[in-house]
Design an enzyme around this catalytic site. Structure first.
Site, short mmCIF file in Angstrom:
data_model
loop_
_atom_site.label_atom_id
_atom_site.label_comp_id
_atom_site.label_asym_id
_atom_site.label_seq_id
_atom_site.Cartn_x
_atom_site.Cartn_y
_atom_site.Cartn_z
N GLY A 293 24.64 159.78 -31.44
CA GLY A 293 23.47 159.18 -32.08
C GLY A 293 22.48 158.60 -31.07
N SER A 294 21.90 157.48 -31.42
CA SER A 294 20.80 156.91 -30.62
C SER A 294 21.22 156.41 -29.25
CB SER A 294 20.15 155.77 -31.40
OG SER A 294 19.52 156.27 -32.57
N THR A 295 22.53 156.37 -28.95
CA THR A 295 22.94 155.98 -27.60
C THR A 295 22.50 157.00 -26.56
OG1 THR A 295 25.11 157.02 -27.94
CG2 THR A 295 24.93 154.66 -28.41
N MET A 296 22.00 158.19 -27.02
CA MET A 296 21.48 159.18 -26.08
C MET A 296 19.99 158.99 -25.80
SD MET A 296 24.06 160.87 -25.15
CE MET A 296 23.12 161.98 -24.12
N LYS A 297 19.33 158.13 -26.54
CA LYS A 297 17.89 157.95 -26.33
C LYS A 297 17.54 157.46 -24.93
CE LYS A 297 16.79 157.35 -31.22
NZ LYS A 297 16.45 156.42 -32.31
#
Length: 576
Positions: A293-297
């Site tokens: 999820g958003s931990t890759m942003k």
């Protein structure tokens, strides 16, 4: 006057017959003795040796496993295995033996009778008994009952370290985890000796030692048992509080990649396997893939900064909070309007990172993510480690590129995600991770981004735990932490499910000089709270807070304007 009776005389032929018989018998006995001492002497000697001299295996002690400070995690303790020879046992003493072993007499008698009928000379009574209990049975002096020395594996921390260490079988061979991965290293070499035993199996004389047993080598891990307990306790409490299906947490040393804690829920007790469930043995932190999820942003933003096209104060218009890509609507939580690059991280804007990814193109995004370790393994050699998944550039059309930019359509393990975050703590280098203490450190690391960009992204992640960020519950009293929340829909039989989530938080602390990297994953939390900032962020805060104090990391100065200070530092890095 009558005549006197004459004495009875034995006939000469009878006397000669008896004497000849005795002589003949003596000759037969003498001939038999000569034959036994000459012709059959080797055979009889061999048979005698087989009935008195025994070759015994002396089991080698398995090497111990300790944490980085020498605290025992897995040790081998002496035990005794009792067995009997069904051909020697007196049936009248079976009730006495059964009572000593706490077994039903009928059950033991049936087993012995079955083995006797099959002409077996060996049958286990009970394996791995304590020496005291075994000696009480042997003291009964029952013919045919014997005891052999052995070792049993014991895990002092029980379920806290179960997934990392694994287990051994009853023969002392590794079956899971590090026990399996390092089985040959830990096993050692059994010894052998020649002894003389009496009728009851007691050793009368030790003839010779044929091979000296060599104990297995000890294994020293990078894990800190204190931090392992902290992480396990907090993760277990969070999984229970949110009625989640499972959970995992990985704590790394941000300076060298050492695994300081690696825990999973649910767990099991390797010392008591009576109620062991196979599904509880999965090391989810290493063997299970998740969409982060958003931990890759932060990686998408770092790729944009590294390209040179963007600066931390570059602005992206995210209005109206929605973007359509191939008939799919990608939304933000609300319309954030114009955001700078830092704001995209702070507010976790899907629209913002999608626009950055489309501008950079699939080749740039794929190359950057691959260098960070996404879609790769950690090369630990841990049994069952999953390989991450990252689509190739030719597979990244507009829609798939968009979803990859915010952590969908790719997969990593919690450990791989934690390793990827070391690129932000070590000046843009991805560190190799270690479970076993290395003899020497490899000074080289995989360059992913410049030190300037890594520092900028760490500062940006610091804003996530501020009052205006999505991970404010990850704040730590006395320390400035940074990280990124992630909430991913779980995949079901018919695609992504609306009401099932994976809550993730990945972060570092303290952000002024990162010491630790921590990833927390809570799988399928039930109830009203399911976002990463609501479920995983508080666990991050509690684990990281205790870990920093246990490692005696000095608190940051309590600066109420620390966010302003970060912005100023970011400006200095831009100027450089």
């Amino acid at each position: 006057m009558s005549a006197e009776p004459q004495p009875h005389r034995i006939a000469r032929w009878r006397f000669a017959l008896v004497l000849s018989g005795f002589v003949l018998l003596l000759l037969v006995v003498q001939g038999r003795l000569v034959m036994l001492h000459t012709v059959k002497q080797p055979f009889l000697f061999e048979q005698g040796e087989q009935r008195t001299v025994r070759h015994e295996v002396q089991p080698a002690m398995r090497g111990s496993i300790t944490d980085r400070h020498g605290r025992p995690l897995a040790v081998s303790t002496p035990v005794v295995t009792l067995w009997l020879n069904p051909q020697q046992i007196d049936p009248k003493r079976l009730p006495e033996l059964a009572k000593a072993l706490n077994l039903p007499t009928r059950t033991l008698a049936s087993r012995v009778a079955n083995a006797f009928d099959k002409q077996r000379e060996f049958m286990y009574l009970q394996r791995q008994m304590s020496p005291q209990d075994a000696q009480q049975v042997l003291d009964l002096g029952i013919a045919g009952v014997y005891g052999d020395e052995d070792f049993r594996r014991f895990y002092p921390a029980a379920e806290v370290t179960a997934h990392l260490l694994g287990i051994v079988n009853i023969d002392g061979q590794g079956q899971e985890g590090l026990e399996l991965a390092y089985n040959d290293y830990l096993s050692g070499r059994d010894g052998a000796r020649q002894v003389v035993k009496d009728l009851y199996g007691n050793v009368v004389q030790s003839v010779q030692v044929q091979q000296v047993p060599r104990a297995g080598d000890d294994l020293r891990l990078t894990m800190d048992l204190r931090l392992q307990y902290v992480a396990y306790r907090e993760l277990k409490a969070a999984v229970a509080a949110h009625n989640a299906k499972a959970g995992a947490a990985v704590l790394l040393d941000a300076r060298n990649g050492d695994v300081l804690a690696l825990v999973n829920q649910p767990s099991y007790n390797p010392n008591n396997r009576a109620t062991l469930k196979p599904e509880h043995m999965r090391n989810r932190a290493i063997a299970d893939l998740i969409e982060p999820g958003s931990t890759m942003k932060p990686f998408t933003v770092a790729a944009a900064l590294e390209s040179g096209r963007y600066r931390s104060n570059s602005e992206i218009d995210t209005s109206p909070g929605i973007i359509r890509v191939k008939r799919k609507a990608i939304r933000d939580h609300r319309n954030y309007g114009v955001l700078d690059i830092t704001g995209i991280i702070t507010k976790s804007s899907n629209v913002g990172v999608v626009k950055l990814a489309h501008d950079l193109g699939p080749e740039s995004i794929w190359s950057f993510f691959a260098d960070a370790g996404v879609g790769d393994t950690t090369v630990l050699g841990f049994p069952g480690e999953a390989v991450g998944r990252l689509p190739y550039p030719e597979q990244l059309d507009e829609l798939r590129l968009a979803t990859v930019s915010y952590g969908y359509g790719l997969s990593v393990t919690p450990l791989q995600l934690a390793q990827a975050y070391t690129t932000f703590t070590e000046g843009g280098c991805r560190l190799p991770v270690h479970l076993v203490m290395p003899e020497q450190r490899d000074p080289e690391c995989k360059r992913v981004m410049s030190e300037r960009v890594a520092r900028q992204v760490v500062d940006m992640m610091g804003t996530v735990v501020s009052e205006r960020g999505t991970g404010k519950r990850a704040r730590i009293d006395g320390y400035q932490a940074g990280g990124k929340t992630g909430t991913a829909h779980k995949v079901g039989e018919s695609g992504y499910e609306d009401a099932r989530y994976t809550a993730v938080f990945a972060g570092v602390a303290p952000i002024s000089d990162p010491e630790l990297v921590l990833v927390v994953v809570v799988d399928d939390p039930q109830g009203q709270e399911y976002y990463g900032g609501e479920v995983a962020a508080p666990v991050f805060s509690r684990i990281m807070s205790q870990a920093l104090r246990l490692r005696q990391v000095l608190p940051d100065e309590r600066d109420p304007n620390w966010l302003t200070t970060l912005v100023a530092k970011r400006g200095q890095h831009e100027a450089q």
